[in-house]
Structure formats: C-alpha cells, structure tokens
Design a protein around this motif. Structure first.
Motif, mmCIF file in Angstrom:
data_model
loop_
_atom_site.group_PDB
_atom_site.id
_atom_site.type_symbol
_atom_site.label_atom_id
_atom_site.label_comp_id
_atom_site.label_asym_id
_atom_site.label_seq_id
_atom_site.Cartn_x
_atom_site.Cartn_y
_atom_site.Cartn_z
ATOM 1 N N UNK A 139 0.820 -1.211 0.000
ATOM 2 C CA UNK A 139 0.000 0.000 0.000
ATOM 3 C C UNK A 139 0.858 1.267 0.000
ATOM 4 N N UNK A 140 2.179 1.096 0.094
ATOM 5 C CA UNK A 140 3.076 2.242 0.120
ATOM 6 C C UNK A 140 3.261 2.823 1.500
ATOM 7 N N UNK A 141 2.733 2.155 2.526
ATOM 8 C CA UNK A 141 2.878 2.630 3.894
ATOM 9 C C UNK A 141 4.110 1.997 4.536
ATOM 10 N N UNK A 142 4.623 2.642 5.576
ATOM 11 C CA UNK A 142 5.819 2.161 6.269
ATOM 12 C C UNK A 142 5.422 1.381 7.514
ATOM 13 N N UNK A 143 6.077 0.238 7.725
ATOM 14 C CA UNK A 143 5.964 -0.508 8.964
ATOM 15 C C UNK A 143 7.262 -0.314 9.742
ATOM 16 N N UNK A 166 4.036 -3.108 16.169
ATOM 17 C CA UNK A 166 4.318 -2.782 14.776
ATOM 18 C C UNK A 166 3.432 -1.596 14.429
ATOM 19 N N UNK A 167 4.037 -0.569 13.857
ATOM 20 C CA UNK A 167 3.304 0.638 13.491
ATOM 21 C C UNK A 167 3.240 0.771 11.977
ATOM 22 N N UNK A 168 2.057 1.055 11.472
ATOM 23 C CA UNK A 168 1.895 1.311 10.048
ATOM 24 C C UNK A 168 1.596 2.790 9.859
ATOM 25 N N UNK A 169 2.400 3.438 9.001
ATOM 26 C CA UNK A 169 2.347 4.885 8.834
ATOM 27 C C UNK A 169 1.899 5.246 7.429
ATOM 28 N N UNK A 170 1.043 6.259 7.328
ATOM 29 C CA UNK A 170 0.682 6.819 6.035
ATOM 30 C C UNK A 170 1.808 7.708 5.532
ATOM 31 N N UNK A 171 2.059 7.658 4.227
ATOM 32 C CA UNK A 171 3.155 8.451 3.667
ATOM 33 C C UNK A 171 2.910 9.948 3.853
ATOM 34 N N UNK A 203 12.813 -6.555 16.993
ATOM 35 C CA UNK A 203 11.978 -7.148 15.958
ATOM 36 C C UNK A 203 12.599 -6.869 14.593
ATOM 37 N N UNK A 204 12.656 -7.899 13.751
ATOM 38 C CA UNK A 204 13.246 -7.773 12.426
ATOM 39 C C UNK A 204 12.162 -7.989 11.381
ATOM 40 N N UNK A 205 12.003 -7.034 10.463
ATOM 41 C CA UNK A 205 11.087 -7.182 9.337
ATOM 42 C C UNK A 205 11.814 -7.736 8.124
ATOM 43 N N UNK A 206 11.083 -8.476 7.285
ATOM 44 C CA UNK A 206 11.584 -8.738 5.947
ATOM 45 C C UNK A 206 11.425 -7.457 5.129
ATOM 46 N N UNK A 207 12.207 -7.337 4.045
ATOM 47 C CA UNK A 207 12.216 -6.087 3.277
ATOM 48 C C UNK A 207 10.869 -5.765 2.649
ATOM 49 N N UNK A 208 10.048 -6.798 2.368
ATOM 50 C CA UNK A 208 8.753 -6.549 1.729
ATOM 51 C C UNK A 208 7.648 -6.255 2.744
ATOM 52 N N UNK A 209 8.005 -6.172 4.034
ATOM 53 C CA UNK A 209 7.076 -5.819 5.117
ATOM 54 C C UNK A 209 6.018 -6.875 5.374
ATOM 55 N N UNK A 210 6.159 -8.062 4.814
ATOM 56 C CA UNK A 210 5.138 -9.090 4.990
ATOM 57 C C UNK A 210 5.344 -9.898 6.270
#
Length: 290
Positions: A142-146, A154-159, A177-184
């Motif tokens: 969605x183009x948002x940042x985790x 985990x925080x999801x931010x609007x651009x 906490x470690x995310x994968x690069x695709x945020x999944x």
C-alpha cells in the motif's frame, strides 16, 4: 570492506552493497564485476537501495541520506550526487523503497523515520516519531511504512502527511523485531532461544518455531513461504524449512562477524547474504548451499 546492507536491482541482475568503510558499490551478478562506486559519505554507510536502474539511495552513520546515479560506461563508473541531501540527527540504520518506486523511507537512531521523494530528495510529510531508536523498517504494497522500535508494537504509517494509520501489538521480544524487506513478515526471538516468524500485520505465525544460534540480525522468507533465511549477530547464515522449523543446507559463517543482511531473489531460487567479513554470498535455495 565490512558489509552492512545489500539490495537487488530492479532487474535482479545487479546488487548494491553498503560498506563499513564509507563506500557503496554496485556489482553485476552475471558478469561478476563492479560497475559503479560511490565514496561521498562522511561516515560508515549502513544502508543502500536501488531507486532506479542506475540510481541509488544510501544512508550513513552521520545521519546523511544521499541520492546518486551513474552512467553506463566501460569499466567502473563513479557515482554522482543528484537532488537534495537529507540529514537525520542520528545515524541512518535502514532505508527502503516505497510507493511504487516514487519514495524511500528511512529509519534512524534519532527515533524518527522519514519519507523522501526519490527524484528530488525532498521530505514527504512529517517525520514519523517514535519513543526509541528505530530497529527495523519496511514498506508494504500500500506504500505505507511498517516500523519497530522494541516496544512490541508494529506501526503502520501513512506516507502523507506522515501520520500513524494502524498499531499492532505482537509481544515484546528479547531482541529487536526484524522485518523482511517486503514488510510481509517479522521475527520474534523468545527467552528460551526459539524464534517465530509471523505475518507482520495479522500476527499469524508461519510454520514452526526455529532455533537460531544467537540473536537474529536479518530475516527473509521465500516467495512461496516454504523457506526462511536468517543471519545472526555471530555471523551465521542458515536456511530453515518453514513448515517443520528444521534447518537445512549448509550453515555458513561470515567470519564470526554479524550477518546484517539476507534476501531472496525475485523467483525464490537464489538468495544472498552479506556480513561484516566483507563477503556477499550467493545461495542455491533448494539445497541451502553456496
């Protein structure tokens, strides 16, 4: 040259590496040669990402985010700066591409993340403020940042305008906490030494627990979710069968130095790891061997 971060190019045929010594290099995977170098950072380069076929964004421990590009020439091209340079008050830990390639998002030890326009380097929206140093950042479809800063959320931010959209609580981990690069996906390391991989937004667990040696420094999940790849602070890289939680293939040692970055190729047949020993290792995913 110790490696802090690697990223694949848009065509999957090139890879960029961020060097501890302050440089950034682009490597042609098919011809096995350097095609571009950049040496304008004042501090150690902690992260780099492609923002186009011949364009890179890179961030250093002095807080600088620099956009640069190179021309296709014979030999190794020298990168040239374009656009504006963005300055964090703390070192830049990670930056990732977002919004269909129009933006990057930065994660800094000054407790802030920031969206930047990849064409100009201008900030987009307000800084994404946290209560602690950012440990991980990734961008979803969605183009948002985790983001994660160690408080179990985990925080999801609007651009734009840079506001918090959603807040997800997983649980506090004994390590960042470690995310994968695709945020999944994300990893949670428990006090008993086991780690679990979860869908980042739903918290649903993927397969069985794994038992990596030491702290997890990097994480990747294959496109078909059958394999997990971890890098550790002790420099060990290991493939895991996601369904059983059992390791497979060769345990690779990046010289006892932290394996900061692992990733799968676009089709899931190849994978790559990089560590402070200065090695970028190419992997066969099916066998788990270099």
């Amino acid at each position: 040259h110790a490696i802090h971060d690697i990223a694949l190019g848009p065509d999957g045929k090139t890879i960029v590496a961020a060097w501890h010594s302050g440089g950034v290099v682009v490597w042609d995977l098919e011809e096995e040669k350097f095609i571009a170098r950049f040496a304008e950072h004042s501090g150690r380069v902690a992260t780099a990402a492609f923002i186009g076929t011949n364009r890179i964004a890179s961030g250093d421990t002095d807080g600088n985010v620099i956009l640069w590009e190179w021309a296709n020439i014979k030999g190794t091209a020298r990168g040239k700066v374009f656009g504006k340079q963005y300055q964090h008050f703390g070192g830049v830990h990670r930056l990732r591409l977002a919004g269909g390639g129009k933006y990057i998002a930065t994660a800094s030890f000054d407790n802030d993340a920031q969206f930047l326009d990849v064409a100009t380097g201008d900030p987009v929206g307000m800084p994404l403020e946290h209560q602690g140093a950012l440990q991980s950042i990734a961008l979803n479809k969605r183009g948002n940042a985790l983001t994660a800063c160690g408080d179990g959320y985990a925080r999801e931010w609007l651009r734009a305008p840079g506001t918090l959209d959603r807040l997800y609580y997983h649980q506090k981990s004994v390590q960042p906490t470690i995310y994968t690069d695709d945020a999944r996906y994300l990893s949670i390391k428990r006090a008993d030494g086991t780690a679990t991989v979860h869908h980042a937004l739903t918290g649903e667990r993927i397969g069985k627990s794994i038992r990596p040696v030491g702290g997890i420094s990097s994480l990747a999940v294959s496109p078909d979710q059958t394999s997990v790849l971890t890098g550790s602070v002790q420099g060990l890289v290991q493939f895991w069968n996601a369904a059983s939680g059992e390791p497979y293939g060769q345990t690779y040692d990046h010289g006892g130095a932290t394996a900061w970055t692992v990733l799968f190729g676009p089709h899931g047949r190849r994978a790559y790891s990089g560590g402070l020993d200065g090695v970028v290792q190419d992997w066969d995913v099916a066998t788990g061997t270099p």
